[in-house]
Design an enzyme around this catalytic site. Structure first.
Site, PDB file in Angstrom:
ATOM      1  N   HIS A  32      -4.627  -1.904  -6.808  1.00 36.53           N
ATOM      2  CA  HIS A  32      -5.850  -1.233  -6.345  1.00 36.53           C
ATOM      3  C   HIS A  32      -5.654   0.279  -6.459  1.00 36.53           C
ATOM      4  CE1 HIS A  32      -8.431  -4.453  -4.373  1.00 36.53           C
ATOM      5  NE2 HIS A  32      -7.550  -5.053  -5.154  1.00 36.53           N
ATOM      6  N   GLU A  92     -15.378  -4.417  -0.989  1.00 33.43           N
ATOM      7  CA  GLU A  92     -15.053  -3.733   0.266  1.00 33.43           C
ATOM      8  C   GLU A  92     -16.119  -2.725   0.689  1.00 33.43           C
ATOM      9  OE1 GLU A  92     -11.219  -2.260  -0.881  1.00 33.43           O
ATOM     10  OE2 GLU A  92     -12.023  -0.484  -1.861  1.00 33.43           O
ATOM     11  N   GLU A 139       0.871  -1.179   0.000  1.00 37.76           N
ATOM     12  CA  GLU A 139       0.000   0.000   0.000  1.00 37.76           C
ATOM     13  C   GLU A 139       0.904   1.224   0.000  1.00 37.76           C
ATOM     14  OE1 GLU A 139      -3.546   0.703  -0.063  1.00 37.76           O
ATOM     15  OE2 GLU A 139      -2.428   2.533  -0.515  1.00 37.76           O
TER      16      GLU A 139
HETATM   17  C1  NOJ Z   1      -7.913  -0.235  -0.531  1.00 42.53           C
HETATM   18  C2  NOJ Z   1      -7.987  -1.554  -1.194  1.00 42.53           C
HETATM   19  O1  NOJ Z   1      -9.002  -1.580  -2.153  1.00 42.53           O
HETATM   20  C3  NOJ Z   1      -8.199  -2.594  -0.122  1.00 42.53           C
HETATM   21  O2  NOJ Z   1      -8.374  -3.865  -0.727  1.00 42.53           O
HETATM   22  C4  NOJ Z   1      -7.040  -2.590   0.827  1.00 42.53           C
HETATM   23  O3  NOJ Z   1      -7.324  -3.464   1.873  1.00 42.53           O
HETATM   24  C5  NOJ Z   1      -6.797  -1.203   1.415  1.00 42.53           C
HETATM   25  N1  NOJ Z   1      -6.781  -0.227   0.367  1.00 42.53           N
HETATM   26  C6  NOJ Z   1      -5.501  -1.126   2.180  1.00 42.53           C
HETATM   27  O4  NOJ Z   1      -4.418  -1.304   1.328  1.00 42.53           O
HETATM   28 CA    CA Z   2     -10.198   0.474  -3.167  1.00 41.41          CA
END
Ligand code: NOJ
Ligand code: CA
Length: 692
Positions: free
Chosen positions: A472, A497, A394
């Protein structure tokens, strides 16, 4: 005086007109030089003749149109590029010559929706000159029976900055449209709007349109977005969608150096919505595999320490409920090994998550694990069980911080046998952080040229380390997975999500729209397979997943991703072995895919054949309406099959009673038909297993 370039262009034009006189009108030359020939209008048709694109030049302005079976679908629309300095490519233009080619080839995908892809198109290359005969640029058009693309090809005029692309798409504004807003804070993660096109202001591509009086359907998008800015469609005047390029922080759109080509501007055309989903246009307009042997990029199914964060049972950051502990990861590896999953994703394993990680992208480390996560030991533990870890990076949109560590991070993962990374760029639209050599910070778009180039750098580097990427908050897909087959999947739409967060959750129509919009661009890491639809709460309390259990199964077939997640917690899978069997069984790589039927916002029925066996699978979903769908099984091959049907049970309803699932077994063959019965918000998932 005789102009040498004009003379050679004129000769070229005569040659070209000699080969294809029927669709060329040769007009009078420019006033001072009788050697300059300009063509009023040139056309190119698809192999079947159903689709035609015309290009014309009038009073120095270029315009293009498209016709489908004789009906105009794109009205005369402008073309052009404007630059910060130097000569613009938008006026005083003539069509100097055209050359033509045709192409019929079948190529093989290493993985994907289908193994063999036919690329059958006609091509027209129009040389565009200024009225004084100086060459301006070339417009290359490739036209297939299900759509076309065109791009600008511009010769070297040094380092320049594009400030405006003036490509237009003029379409009847009463057309029905499915779109998400471009240039918004939430990137591509919006619920689709279904409106007359007149209500669309600025949209991301792909957008889908249904022209009045029963169609056809159009999808406008772009292919091969490389070293350029992503295109939004801006309806600045009613009925005219203008290309608007995502700008740099300095307001320019694209910085070019030397000769360049733009991405293909693409239009798919089909009588049915399903036809849009069966097109390979975007892939065909991309360059062939540049990576050679990519057998290391293996389609896979994964579980992960992920959903527990989204439903607040565990955390990314350190502390009492830290998700990425060695112990929990071992349990997930055991679960994956027991049930035949390939990978285990672990989020929150690395330093940088504590505090407000949305805003603290600059402090992420991509090599340092939290002390309660034994990265090396877990990679070995997984390998002993024939499972691998899936990496997680991330960035919170802090791309410079990521690029400073990316080489070391990929080398670490390669050494540990980690073959895939989920990357993330969580930051509001327009808030990607670029830091220059002096430490000055600039904010860029997720789909601007800076981010576009970053994603390709990451893909190429990852390929050197035999790693596939699942991004993502990415830039949209424009088919680059053909050229770089380690571009596995991405988000770039509103995924599962949102059902955990409920702001708002995805409504039952959402996954009936995705297959006819977002999915036309390529695979999506939607993360299907939530079984506890209410996260332990009473069935009608929000937030929750607005589907039945059977619909979660159908999504595995409907929403293609070569890296497909079983997103729920192991305990929820253990509680529903009847449904879990299908999640374990369903393939992730296909030799054929056929959208059988559907309408965006109502329903979708997808059939796909397993790449590694003779089995076929089917996934059907509906919106909030219960639905009965008749399907013909003539897509099956010539043997008898057992159809293993997972359908909504009696009285199932996403709102009040989402869990009943009924298993039904039938003997069928390709002469049979079937009636699918879907509950409100429901679905059906079928495995067709050959009987011998
Ligand atoms: C957003 C992503 O779509 C999700 O899958 C992820 O858990 C979070 N960011 C943290 O990286
Ligand atoms: Ca996302």
């Amino acid at each position: 005086m005789k102009h040498p370039i004009a003379a050679s262009l004129a000769a070229f034009a005569l040659l070209a007109s000699g080969c294809a006189t029927s669709d060329l009108n040769v007009a009078a030359a420019a006033p001072e030089d009788s050697q300059i020939i300009s063509l009023d209008q040139v056309n190119v048709s698809s192999p079947s003749g159903d689709l035609q694109v015309s290009l014309s030049a009038e009073n120095g302005a270029l315009a293009w149109t498209a016709d489908w079976r004789g009906d105009r679908v794109i009205q005369p629309s402008s073309l052009g590029l404007a630059f910060k300095t130097g000569r613009d490519l938008n006026r005083d233009l003539i069509i100097a010559s055209v050359s033509r080619a045709n192409h019929d080839e079948t190529w093989e995908q290493p993985w994907g929706e289908r193994q063999f892809v036919r690329d059958h198109h006609n091509e027209m290359l129009a040389e565009i000159a200024f009225t004084d005969g100086t060459p301006a640029f070339a417009l290359r058009v490739r036209i297939f029976d299900d759509g076309f693309g065109f791009r600008y090809e511009v010769a070297d005029t040094g380092a320049r900055q594009i400030i405006d692309e003036q490509t237009e798409f003029r379409i009847d504004p009463t057309s029905k449209s499915w779109w998400i807003p471009g240039a918004g804070w939430n990137r591509y993660e919006e619920l689709y709007k279904t409106t007359p096109m007149s209500d669309m202001h600025r949209a991301h591509t792909p957008i889908t349109l249904e022209l009045p009086d029963n169609g056809p359907f159009l999808s406008i998008h772009e292919a091969a977005l490389v070293d350029y800015a992503g295109m939004w469609l801006n309806q600045r005047r009613l009925g005219t969608l203008e290309a608007e390029l995502a700008p740099w922080s300095d307001g320019t759109k694209v910085k070019v150096e030397g000769a360049f080509v733009t991405p293909w501007r693409t239009v798919q055309v089909s009588d049915t919505a399903a036809g849009l989903a069966n097109s390979d246009l975007i892939l065909n307009l991309n360059e062939p595999n540049a990576l050679g042997d990519v057998s290391w990029a293996k389609p896979s199914k994964y579980v992960g320490i992920w959903w527990c964060m989204h439903i607040n049972e565990c955390s990314w950051g350190s502390g009492d409920i830290h998700g990425a502990t060695t112990e929990r990861t071992q349990a997930y590896i055991d679960f994956a090994a027991e049930h035949g999953f390939d990978g285990v994703l672990v989020e929150g394993w690395n330093h940088g998550w504590d505090g407000d990680w949305f805003s603290n992208g600059e402090i992420f480390s991509f090599t340092q694990a939290y002390p309660d996560f034994d990265l090396e030991g877990l990679a070995a533990y997984a390998a002993e069980r024939d499972v691998y870890l899936i990496g997680h990076h991330e960035t919170s949109g802090a791309i410079t911080n990521y690029e400073e560590q990316i080489e070391a991070a990929y080398a670490l993962y390669e050494r540990l046998g980690i073959p895939a990374i989920k990357t993330g760029y969580v930051a509001d639209g327009g808030e990607i952080t670029r830091r220059d050599a002096d430490g000055k910070v600039y904010k860029e778009w997720h789909d601007g040229q800076y981010a576009v180039n970053h994603h390709l750098r990451a893909l190429k580097l990852a390929a050197q380390h035999k790693i596939a990427i699942n991004a993502h908050e990415p830039v949209k897909d424009t088919g680059l997975r053909r050229t770089y087959p380690n571009a596995f999947s991405r988000e770039g739409a509103r995924g599962q999500e949102y059902n955990a967060w409920g702001q708002p959750p995805n409504d039952p129509a959402h996954t009936t729209i995705l297959p006819f919009t977002r999915m036309l661009s390529g695979p999506m890491d939607f993360t299907p397979g939530i079984f506890d639809l209410n996260f332990g709460k009473p069935v009608t309390e929000d937030p929750r997943v607005q589907t039945t259990l059977a619909k979660q199964l159908a999504l595995y077939v409907l929403l293609h991703s070569p890296i497909q997640m079983a997103a729920d917690l192991p305990r929820n899978y253990e509680a529903r072995p009847d449904a879990f069997e299908f999640v374990k069984q369903v393939p992730v790589d296909w030799s054929e895919s056929i959208m059988l039927d559907g309408y965006p916002g109502d329903f979708a029925v997808m059939a796909r054949k397993d790449r590694n066996s003779q089995a076929w699978y089917l996934g059907a979903v509906t919106d909030e309406e219960a639905r009965t769908i008749e399907i013909n099984l003539d897509f099956l091959d010539g043997f008898p099959y057992e159809a293993q049907i997972h359908k909504d049970g009696a009285d199932a309803d996403w709102k009040t009673n989402p869990y009943p699932l009924e298993l039904d077994f039938q003997s069928v063959d390709q002469n049979a038909s079937m009636t699918l019965t879907l509950a409100p918000g429901g679905g059906t998932a079928i495995a067709f297993i050959p009987l011998e």
